[in-house]
Motif scaffolding. Structure first.
Motif, mmCIF file in Angstrom:
data_model
loop_
_atom_site.group_PDB
_atom_site.id
_atom_site.type_symbol
_atom_site.label_atom_id
_atom_site.label_comp_id
_atom_site.label_asym_id
_atom_site.label_seq_id
_atom_site.Cartn_x
_atom_site.Cartn_y
_atom_site.Cartn_z
ATOM 1 N N ASP A 133 -4.872 -3.543 -6.173
ATOM 2 C CA ASP A 133 -4.585 -3.236 -4.901
ATOM 3 C C ASP A 133 -3.684 -2.294 -3.941
ATOM 4 N N VAL A 134 -3.588 -1.165 -3.526
ATOM 5 C CA VAL A 134 -3.168 -0.864 -2.345
ATOM 6 C C VAL A 134 -3.424 -0.793 -1.188
ATOM 7 N N LYS A 135 -2.526 -2.000 -0.475
ATOM 8 C CA LYS A 135 -3.715 -1.874 0.690
ATOM 9 C C LYS A 135 -2.930 -1.325 1.976
ATOM 10 N N THR A 136 -3.892 -0.234 2.424
ATOM 11 C CA THR A 136 -3.069 0.497 3.639
ATOM 12 C C THR A 136 -4.474 1.691 4.042
ATOM 13 N N SER A 166 14.027 0.486 -3.829
ATOM 14 C CA SER A 166 13.996 -0.604 -2.586
ATOM 15 C C SER A 166 12.442 -0.625 -1.391
ATOM 16 N N ILE A 167 11.852 -1.875 -1.617
ATOM 17 C CA ILE A 167 10.636 -1.527 -0.001
ATOM 18 C C ILE A 167 11.526 -2.575 0.885
ATOM 19 N N ASP A 168 10.053 -2.614 1.973
ATOM 20 C CA ASP A 168 10.499 -3.330 2.725
ATOM 21 C C ASP A 168 9.570 -4.267 2.782
ATOM 22 N N LYS A 169 9.384 -5.987 3.691
ATOM 23 C CA LYS A 169 8.506 -7.064 3.364
ATOM 24 C C LYS A 169 6.696 -6.645 3.884
ATOM 25 N N ASP A 170 6.770 -5.147 4.709
ATOM 26 C CA ASP A 170 5.555 -4.907 5.280
ATOM 27 C C ASP A 170 4.629 -3.758 3.640
ATOM 28 N N LEU A 171 4.995 -3.078 3.264
ATOM 29 C CA LEU A 171 4.809 -2.743 1.971
ATOM 30 C C LEU A 171 5.042 -2.785 0.725
ATOM 31 N N ALA A 172 5.470 -4.902 1.123
ATOM 32 C CA ALA A 172 5.496 -5.376 -0.442
ATOM 33 C C ALA A 172 4.068 -6.475 -0.654
ATOM 34 N N GLU A 173 3.661 -6.893 1.234
ATOM 35 C CA GLU A 173 2.180 -7.199 1.246
ATOM 36 C C GLU A 173 1.580 -6.237 1.104
ATOM 37 N N ALA A 174 1.153 -5.519 1.346
ATOM 38 C CA ALA A 174 0.503 -4.287 1.182
ATOM 39 C C ALA A 174 -0.077 -3.975 -0.521
ATOM 40 N N ILE A 175 0.221 -4.447 -1.495
ATOM 41 C CA ILE A 175 0.777 -3.940 -3.013
ATOM 42 C C ILE A 175 0.075 -5.218 -2.941
#
Lengths: 666, 94
Positions: free
Chosen positions: B40-43, B83-92
């Motif tokens: 899921d992509v949680k955003t 390159s993605i940041d931590k916030d985005l990595a956590e959303a995936i």
């Protein structure tokens, strides 16, 4: 006939565009270099047909549904402007993503030819693509291209294919016309199917020896260049090398030669005019035009070397890594890692720098970056820095370096202030950036970029700056009764009377004389003018000298003519660097910010920064060197205090809004 | 002596890592060089979700974390690196 060039970001559209039209539009190895459509006629040597072809280069897009504003340009163009042909540039190393957009384009009812670009890279990476099978599955022509290559690049075939298919329509391999466009979940389902369809094509036509999710040498390089701790020092060294080569080593070396030629030309012109010409005319010609423009042109080599090096940097793929490295720091001050790219480009010229902010998705981050980018000294400010470093600081390298650091400090400080004023200090934003492949930068492309900049600089010097200098010279020569002012009574000239009121405001900054005020004012037209105007108002023609002896001698001369202390000179330099940039850059700010309130606040902020920085430099510096504050301390202090209090008030107000927002969201 | 102590520590760390590994729920916790299936992509940001979709980053697709650099994650999706940041990595969610 109109041909639209479309494709994913960084697939090489602009490189292909430049190759088929002979133009020299900006290229770079990261996603989102092109932000506006560009048109050009296809070269006769490639176009074997009778009708002329206009190629339209569009910003990269991943799909027909836009994410960033520059992607909008692309989908609007292909939907509304009815191009005759679409050339879809597909990155051959990344079929599985690129074909998603390709299948969407194939549905538009416009004939499409696919340019399978970067096909040279495939051989290196052990990827084989069955072009015929791909063409069959897509139902359109596919041509392999290498747009970075001078010969055998497939471009001639591409253009002749485009001419052939004009007016023909292909059958879309994936048809979504039956999908209800108002139903979101239906669209999503259809898009999923589209990706499945693309996957089935790719598995059929592509043969990869190495799966793309394996570690490569590229990843190893990334781990060094974008390392948690080494990333920043490496970046600092790279930028330091760029500036020291262009401004203290190679650049000035070349500039010396050029200045010698200009001096020769001055002498030759002087001899040509002879004794018989009226002194007024000869002073306008010699001091106003040749001297003023020559003083500016003398700095051309510095700018050319700078642009050459920046082009190499942009070409090798490093920029995207810098953005990734800087993200965690920039995030803390409310910017995005992508903000570093406009800033680096801004070291060359603020205008393309400000335009490069368009790839930043978040509106506040984009506007803030556009507002702060001009703080980094641009190429046109180089002559000003070089002049002051040479004249007042014995060519000390620290002057230039310090100015860049001060610029960076202002950007960080400015970002912190803006994020608090807007009340978005708690706002969250995501960072995602494609990492392009590293490659050896092309010397040819860097050379082209350098000469196109040099050309623009010379044109500017020959038009705007020449005109300004002539006007300044005239205004200085005559008084309001249009009589020639006598020697020693220059204060009666038109220029003096216009600039004097402004000069009063500058007294607390240490340079309240009309000559310097006039130079600062013409600087808003173009920053090179600062040097040009100073050359004219002080009748100095040579700011760079070859022999060291001459430099020391000449330098002390110039300094004594201007009558400034070193501290005041530094304050004047700061004032010129950190007040609003030239009008052209303000225009760019206007178009990227798309908001008048932001624009005017931005300009006001830049003025305030320049004034405060200059005031502090002069007053503290004078206190340290002479033991007493400089002239006009009290009125200046009041102005600065008012500015600081007002900004603090705005920040407090913003904070309150931020807490309210946070309370609402919980 | 030292070598046995350090090897014990490494073993211990590995054990902890393995346990940790079982609880990988999003990309920020993912092990390097291992392919994960996106769940899921949680955003709340619909636009971002659509954008990730066009890159091929959506449920059912594979994603691999190649390196973790300065709070940024280098991930491979389809045939590209991002390159993605931590916030985005956590959303995936994987």
């Amino acid at each position: 006939m109109k041909v639209a060039l479309t494709g994913n970001p960084n697939s090489g559209k602009t490189t292909l565009f430049n190759a088929i039209t002979g133009k020299i539009e900006r290229v770079g190895n990261w996603a989102g270099v092109t932000i506006e459509k560009k048109e050009g006629k296809v070269k006769k040597s490639l176009n074997k047909g009778n009708t002329s072809i206009t190629a339209v280069d569009l910003p990269g897009a991943y799909s027909m549904s836009p994410f960033t504003s520059e992607e909008n340009v692309t989908s609007d163009f292909v939907k509304n402007e009815n191009p005759d042909i679409i050339i879809n540039i597909v990155d051959a190393t990344n079929l599985s993503r690129s074909l998603f957009f390709a299948t969407q384009l194939l549905e538009l009812g416009i004939p499409v030819v696919v340019a399978l670009n970067k096909s040279d890279l495939n051989k290196k990476k052990g990827i084989a693509i069955n072009v015929e099978a791909l063409s069959q599955r897509l139902g359109c022509s596919v041509v392999e291209t290498i747009s970075t290559d001078g010969n055998h690049n497939g471009l001639e075939e591409l253009i002749s294919t485009a001419i052939e298919i004009k007016g023909k329509r292909q059958k879309a391999p994936f048809d979504s016309s039956a999908v209800d466009m108002a139903d979101k979940s239906a669209i999503e389902a259809s898009d999923r199917k589209r990706f499945e369809f693309v996957k089935s094509i790719v598995s059929e036509v592509e043969n990869r020896k190495v799966s793309s999710n394996r570690q490569t040498k590229q990843d190893a390089i990334d781990r060094v260049l974008a390392h948690k701790w080494f990333g920043i020092p490496i970046f600092a060294v790279v930028m330091w090398a760029v500036f020291s080569i262009s401004q203290t080593h190679l650049g000035p070396l070349l500039a010396d030669t050029l200045v010698g030629w200009i001096d020769g030309f001055y002498g030759w012109a002087e001899g040509l005019l002879g004794e018989g010409v009226s002194p007024v005319l000869s002073s306008i010609l010699l001091d106003g035009i040749i001297g003023g423009v020559g003083a500016v042109i003398g700095f051309l080599p510095l700018i050319m070397v700078l642009f050459f090096l920046l082009a190499l940097l942009e070409d090798c793929g490093y920029m995207a890594r810098v953005a990734a490295v800087m993200d965690r720091f920039f995030k803390r001050v409310g910017l995005s890692g992508k903000s570093i790219i406009p800033i680096i480009i801004g070291t060359g010229c603020a205008i393309p720098g400000i335009m490069a902010t368009r790839t930043i998705k978040n509106e506040r981050q984009r506007r803030t970056t556009a507002m702060l980018t001009p703080f980094i000294p641009c190429g046109a400010k180089l002559p000003v820095i070089a002049l002051f470093a040479g004249v007042f600081f014995n060519d000390a390298a620290w002057v230039g370096t310090t100015m860049y650091f001060v610029g960076i400090a202002f950007i960080i400080l400015g970002a912190l202030i803006v994020v608090r004023i807007t009340g978005e200090k708690n706002a969250k934003s995501f960072f995602i950036m494609e990492l392009p492949e590293y490659r050896f930068p092309s010397i040819k492309r860097a050379t082209i970029s350098m000469f196109s900049r040099a050309k623009a600089f010379i044109i500017k010097a020959g038009t705007i700056i020449l005109l300004c200098n002539a006007v300044v010279q005239l205004m200085q020569t005559f008084n309001w009764q249009f009589q020639v002012v006598t020697e020693g009574a220059a204060d009666a000239s038109i220029l003096a009377s216009i600039a004097s009121p402004f000069a009063i405001l500058l007294i607390p900054l240490g340079f309240g004389v009309w000559q310097l005020a006039a130079a600062a004012i013409t600087g808003f037209i173009a920053k090179e003018n600062v040097v040009g105007t100073l050359a004219v108002v002080y009748s100095i023609t040579n700011f760079i000298n070859t022999e060291e002896l001459a430099l020391v001698e000449g330098a002390s001369d110039v300094a004594s003519v201007m009558g400034l202390s070193s501290v005041a000179a530094l304050a004047y330099l700061m004032f010129n660097l950190f007040t609003p940039p030239c009008f052209a850059a303000i225009g760019a700010m206007n178009s990227e910010m798309e908001n008048k309130k932001w624009l005017w606040s931005g300009i006001a902020f830049q003025f305030a920064t320049g004034y405060v920085a200059s005031f502090i430099t002069y007053q503290i510096g004078t206190l340290l060197t002479t033991g007493a504050f400089g002239s006009g301390f009290l009125p200046g202090f009041i102005v600065v205090a008012v500015i600081v209090v007002y900004v603090a008030y705005l920040m407090r107000r913003g904070d309150k809004r931020a807490t309210e927002k946070l309370a609402l969201s919980i | 002596m030292d070598s046995t102590i350090s090897s014990r520590i490494i073993l211990g760390v590995n054990k902890i890592m393995e346990r940790y590994d079982k609880e990988v729920t999003n990309l920020a916790e993912a092990k390097i060089n291992r392919a994960y299936i996106i769940k899921d992509v949680k955003t709340n940001d619909e636009e971002l979700k659509n954008f990730l979709f066009t890159l091929g980053c959506y449920e059912g697709e594979t994603v691999t974390v190649l390196s973790v650099l300065s709070e940024n994650y280098v991930v491979s999706v389809k045939d590209a690196r991002y390159s993605i940041d931590k916030d985005l990595a956590e959303a995936i969610i994987v």
